[in-house]
Scaffold this motif. Structure first.
Motif, mmCIF file in Angstrom:
data_model
loop_
_atom_site.group_PDB
_atom_site.id
_atom_site.type_symbol
_atom_site.label_atom_id
_atom_site.label_comp_id
_atom_site.label_asym_id
_atom_site.label_seq_id
_atom_site.Cartn_x
_atom_site.Cartn_y
_atom_site.Cartn_z
ATOM 1 N N THR A 2 0.832 -1.199 0.000
ATOM 2 C CA THR A 2 0.000 0.000 0.000
ATOM 3 C C THR A 2 0.871 1.255 0.000
ATOM 4 O O THR A 2 2.077 1.183 0.255
ATOM 5 C CB THR A 2 -0.897 0.038 1.247
ATOM 6 O OG1 THR A 2 -0.057 0.211 2.395
ATOM 7 C CG2 THR A 2 -1.713 -1.237 1.391
ATOM 8 N N SER A 30 -5.231 -3.372 9.871
ATOM 9 C CA SER A 30 -6.221 -3.409 8.795
ATOM 10 C C SER A 30 -6.211 -4.777 8.103
ATOM 11 O O SER A 30 -7.272 -5.333 7.807
ATOM 12 C CB SER A 30 -5.939 -2.298 7.788
ATOM 13 O OG SER A 30 -6.823 -2.385 6.701
ATOM 14 N N HIS A 31 -5.026 -5.307 7.854
ATOM 15 C CA HIS A 31 -4.942 -6.648 7.248
ATOM 16 C C HIS A 31 -5.618 -7.679 8.148
ATOM 17 O O HIS A 31 -6.370 -8.529 7.677
ATOM 18 C CB HIS A 31 -3.488 -7.061 7.020
ATOM 19 C CG HIS A 31 -2.835 -6.396 5.863
ATOM 20 N ND1 HIS A 31 -3.391 -6.337 4.599
ATOM 21 C CD2 HIS A 31 -1.639 -5.765 5.774
ATOM 22 C CE1 HIS A 31 -2.567 -5.701 3.791
ATOM 23 N NE2 HIS A 31 -1.499 -5.334 4.478
ATOM 24 N N ASN A 34 -9.385 -7.430 8.161
ATOM 25 C CA ASN A 34 -9.997 -7.822 6.887
ATOM 26 C C ASN A 34 -9.547 -9.207 6.424
ATOM 27 O O ASN A 34 -9.691 -9.541 5.245
ATOM 28 C CB ASN A 34 -9.674 -6.783 5.815
ATOM 29 C CG ASN A 34 -10.325 -5.461 6.118
ATOM 30 O OD1 ASN A 34 -11.539 -5.379 6.192
ATOM 31 N ND2 ASN A 34 -9.520 -4.439 6.328
ATOM 32 N N MET A 35 -9.022 -10.001 7.347
ATOM 33 C CA MET A 35 -8.531 -11.335 7.011
ATOM 34 C C MET A 35 -9.648 -12.137 6.361
ATOM 35 O O MET A 35 -10.790 -12.120 6.820
ATOM 36 C CB MET A 35 -8.031 -12.030 8.270
ATOM 37 C CG MET A 35 -7.149 -13.216 8.007
ATOM 38 S SD MET A 35 -5.493 -12.792 7.424
ATOM 39 C CE MET A 35 -4.785 -11.997 8.832
ATOM 40 N N SER A 39 -7.745 -9.522 2.771
ATOM 41 C CA SER A 39 -6.356 -9.706 3.183
ATOM 42 C C SER A 39 -6.115 -11.155 3.559
ATOM 43 O O SER A 39 -7.041 -11.901 3.861
ATOM 44 C CB SER A 39 -6.023 -8.829 4.392
ATOM 45 O OG SER A 39 -5.941 -7.478 4.023
ATOM 46 N N SER A 40 -4.838 -11.510 3.565
ATOM 47 C CA SER A 40 -4.455 -12.872 3.942
ATOM 48 C C SER A 40 -3.348 -12.819 4.981
ATOM 49 O O SER A 40 -2.803 -11.752 5.277
ATOM 50 C CB SER A 40 -3.961 -13.635 2.714
ATOM 51 O OG SER A 40 -2.709 -13.110 2.297
ATOM 52 N N ASP A 43 -0.399 -11.216 3.453
ATOM 53 C CA ASP A 43 -0.429 -9.748 3.433
ATOM 54 C C ASP A 43 0.024 -9.198 4.785
ATOM 55 O O ASP A 43 0.861 -8.289 4.853
ATOM 56 C CB ASP A 43 -1.843 -9.232 3.137
ATOM 57 C CG ASP A 43 -2.327 -9.599 1.752
ATOM 58 O OD1 ASP A 43 -1.502 -9.665 0.811
ATOM 59 O OD2 ASP A 43 -3.535 -9.832 1.608
ATOM 60 N N ALA A 44 -0.525 -9.763 5.840
ATOM 61 C CA ALA A 44 -0.134 -9.329 7.181
ATOM 62 C C ALA A 44 1.335 -9.642 7.438
ATOM 63 O O ALA A 44 2.060 -8.832 8.019
ATOM 64 C CB ALA A 44 -1.026 -9.996 8.233
ATOM 65 N N SER A 47 3.548 -7.143 5.721
ATOM 66 C CA SER A 47 3.518 -5.881 6.463
ATOM 67 C C SER A 47 4.321 -5.977 7.752
ATOM 68 O O SER A 47 4.956 -5.006 8.171
ATOM 69 C CB SER A 47 2.069 -5.478 6.758
ATOM 70 O OG SER A 47 1.399 -5.218 5.544
#
Length: 115
Positions: A2, A30-31, A34-35, A39-40, A43-44, A47
């Motif tokens: 992002t 946020s990740h 929104n898992m 998001s997965s 993604d987390a 980050s």
């Protein structure tokens, strides 16, 4: 990645560590929130690896090691489910080695590249 994940390392690069950490943690949160929707764990995990870089630059060993733990957990979960792409899989050995160094109490300056 992002826009915030470009901005937070920039903040760290100019010495604004508190803001950089807060921005990157917001992205991670946020990740997580929104898992499975957008998001997965990968993604987390990605980050968290960025947060590790910020923690390392800020000489915050506790933050860096916590980020390793979280990144490795997210990647491992996605890998076990067959959802981790090869790009992210390539980071797992480095993450695991770094976790061992954290657990052994090694200083951050002795950590090598993750990939």
């Amino acid at each position: 990645m992002t826009l915030g994940e470009i901005y937070s390392p920039h903040l760290a690069n100019i010495g604004r560590f508190k803001e950089a950490i807060a921005e990157q943690q917001r992205i991670i949160d946020s990740h997580i929130a929104n898992m499975d929707a957008t998001s997965s764990g990968a993604d987390a995990g990605w980050s968290e690896m960025i947060l590790w870089l910020i923690g390392k630059e800020a000489s915050d060993r506790a933050l860096a090691c916590k980020s390793f733990e979280s990144a490795e957990a997210g990647f491992t979960k996605e890998d076990a489910a067959g959802r981790l792409i090869a790009f992210h899989q390539a980071f797992l050995p480095g993450l695991r080695t770094s976790l061992e160094l954290c657990r052994a109490g090694r200083p951050l300056k002795g950590f090598g590249p993750l990939r």
